[in-house]
Enzyme design. Structure first.
Site, PDB file in Angstrom:
ATOM      1  CB  SER A  64      -0.907   0.029   1.232  1.00  0.00           C
ATOM      2  OG  SER A  64      -1.658  -1.159   1.334  1.00  0.00           O
TER       3      SER A  64
HETATM    4  N1  SAH Z   1      -0.749  -4.452   3.989  1.00  0.00           N
HETATM    5  C1  SAH Z   1      -0.088  -4.818   2.761  1.00  0.00           C
HETATM    6  C2  SAH Z   1      -0.933  -4.491   1.565  1.00  0.00           C
HETATM    7  C3  SAH Z   1      -1.335  -5.737   0.888  1.00  0.00           C
HETATM    8  S1  SAH Z   1      -2.408  -5.623  -0.507  1.00  0.00           S
HETATM    9  C4  SAH Z   1       1.287  -4.220   2.682  1.00  0.00           C
HETATM   10  O1  SAH Z   1       1.615  -3.375   3.517  1.00  0.00           O
HETATM   11  O2  SAH Z   1       2.060  -4.639   1.816  1.00  0.00           O
HETATM   12  C5  SAH Z   1      -3.699  -6.705   0.030  1.00  0.00           C
HETATM   13  C6  SAH Z   1      -3.361  -8.134   0.304  1.00  0.00           C
HETATM   14  O3  SAH Z   1      -4.560  -8.772   0.705  1.00  0.00           O
HETATM   15  C7  SAH Z   1      -2.829  -8.933  -0.892  1.00  0.00           C
HETATM   16  O4  SAH Z   1      -1.591  -9.483  -0.572  1.00  0.00           O
HETATM   17  C8  SAH Z   1      -3.901 -10.037  -1.085  1.00  0.00           C
HETATM   18  O5  SAH Z   1      -3.354 -11.283  -1.487  1.00  0.00           O
HETATM   19  C9  SAH Z   1      -4.489 -10.124   0.303  1.00  0.00           C
HETATM   20  N2  SAH Z   1      -5.831 -10.706   0.418  1.00  0.00           N
HETATM   21  C10 SAH Z   1      -6.906 -10.556  -0.406  1.00  0.00           C
HETATM   22  N3  SAH Z   1      -7.956 -11.257   0.066  1.00  0.00           N
HETATM   23  C11 SAH Z   1      -7.548 -11.860   1.227  1.00  0.00           C
HETATM   24  C12 SAH Z   1      -8.163 -12.709   2.203  1.00  0.00           C
HETATM   25  N4  SAH Z   1      -9.435 -13.107   2.101  1.00  0.00           N
HETATM   26  N5  SAH Z   1      -7.437 -13.129   3.256  1.00  0.00           N
HETATM   27  C13 SAH Z   1      -6.137 -12.755   3.393  1.00  0.00           C
HETATM   28  N6  SAH Z   1      -5.503 -11.968   2.516  1.00  0.00           N
HETATM   29  C14 SAH Z   1      -6.190 -11.513   1.446  1.00  0.00           C
END
Ligand code: SAH
Length: 223
Positions: A64
């Protein structure tokens, strides 16, 4: 006590960006100054680690935008005793920021390779209060709940009931919610007794939350 080392100049840039986006919580700004974002960004993106935008981390997912991580952490209203669940570990950067602010963080990622990389980065940096779990985060993680705050870093159609059920009384669920017209807002749901308060904070853009209480596995979207 020795003086703490001066935060790297580029991390100060992240602090300035967060301030520019309206973050005022001192503890959150200090956390942004402490977490080495470059450790969570793929090597090929390293020169962009301090840009004010999301970056690709593989598997179609993104780390993000740093200011967004700060805004979500602020919205979660954490204190040093808080227990936090993060849904969507991604790179692990957001989990590290939360771990600077709370007592313990459990973070759930559905994509195993991302979880593995994030776990390694967090361990290398000494974040002993973070547990990375592979699974469907829309179901939460009852075994280590309830949580004072739940931060979801992917956009779902509605707050998953399983997550609301795992909030403490007074607990906050901060999550991007996507409307049928694909517009997304960051929303804070606050549990009080059997009720839930809703505050729409501002418009956002996140990858989809894929899971039993999110969007279905076939979900795709045209940007
Ligand atoms: N907080 C992260 C941002 C990740 S983007 C950072 O700082 O890098 C969102 C993430 O959510 C992705 O990696 C995606 O694979 C995950 N995601 C999507 N649906 C999900 C679910 N049901 N359970 C766990 N992770 C999920």
């Amino acid at each position: 006590m020795p003086e703490p080392p001066r935060p790297a100049a580029d991390r100060q840039q992240l602090v300035r960006q967060a301030r520019r986006h309206g973050v005022r919580d001192r503890a959150v700004l200090d956390a942004m100054a402490r977490v080495p974002r470059e450790e969570f960004v793929p090597r090929r993106c390293a020169r962009h680690a301090f840009d004010d935008r999301p970056l690709p981390i593989g598997r179609g997912q993104t780390i993000s935008q740093p200011a967004m991580v700060a805004l979500m952490a602020e919205a979660a209203r954490l204190d040093p005793d808080s227990g936090v669940l993060e849904v969507g570990t991604g790179s692990g950067y957001g989990a590290a920021v939360l771990a600077e602010l709370a007592a313990r963080v459990v973070t759930v990622e559905r994509l195993e390779p991302l979880a593995r990389r994030a776990r390694a980065a967090l361990a290398r940096l000494g974040y002993a209060n973070v547990e990375v779990v592979v699974g469907d985060g829309t179901l939460g993680r009852p075994a280590t709940g309830p949580y004072d705050a739940i931060v979801v870093t992917a956009a779902g159609p509605a707050p998953p009931p399983a997550l609301v059920a795992q909030l403490t009384d007074g607990g906050r669920l901060v999550m991007p919610v996507e409307a049928p017209d694909h517009r997304q807002d960051l929303v804070r749901f606050t549990r009080s007794g059997d009720g839930v308060g809703t505050e729409v904070l501002f418009g956002v853009r996140f990858v989809p939350l894929i899971g039993e209480q999110g969007f279905g596995p076939g979900h795709s979207r045209v940007f």
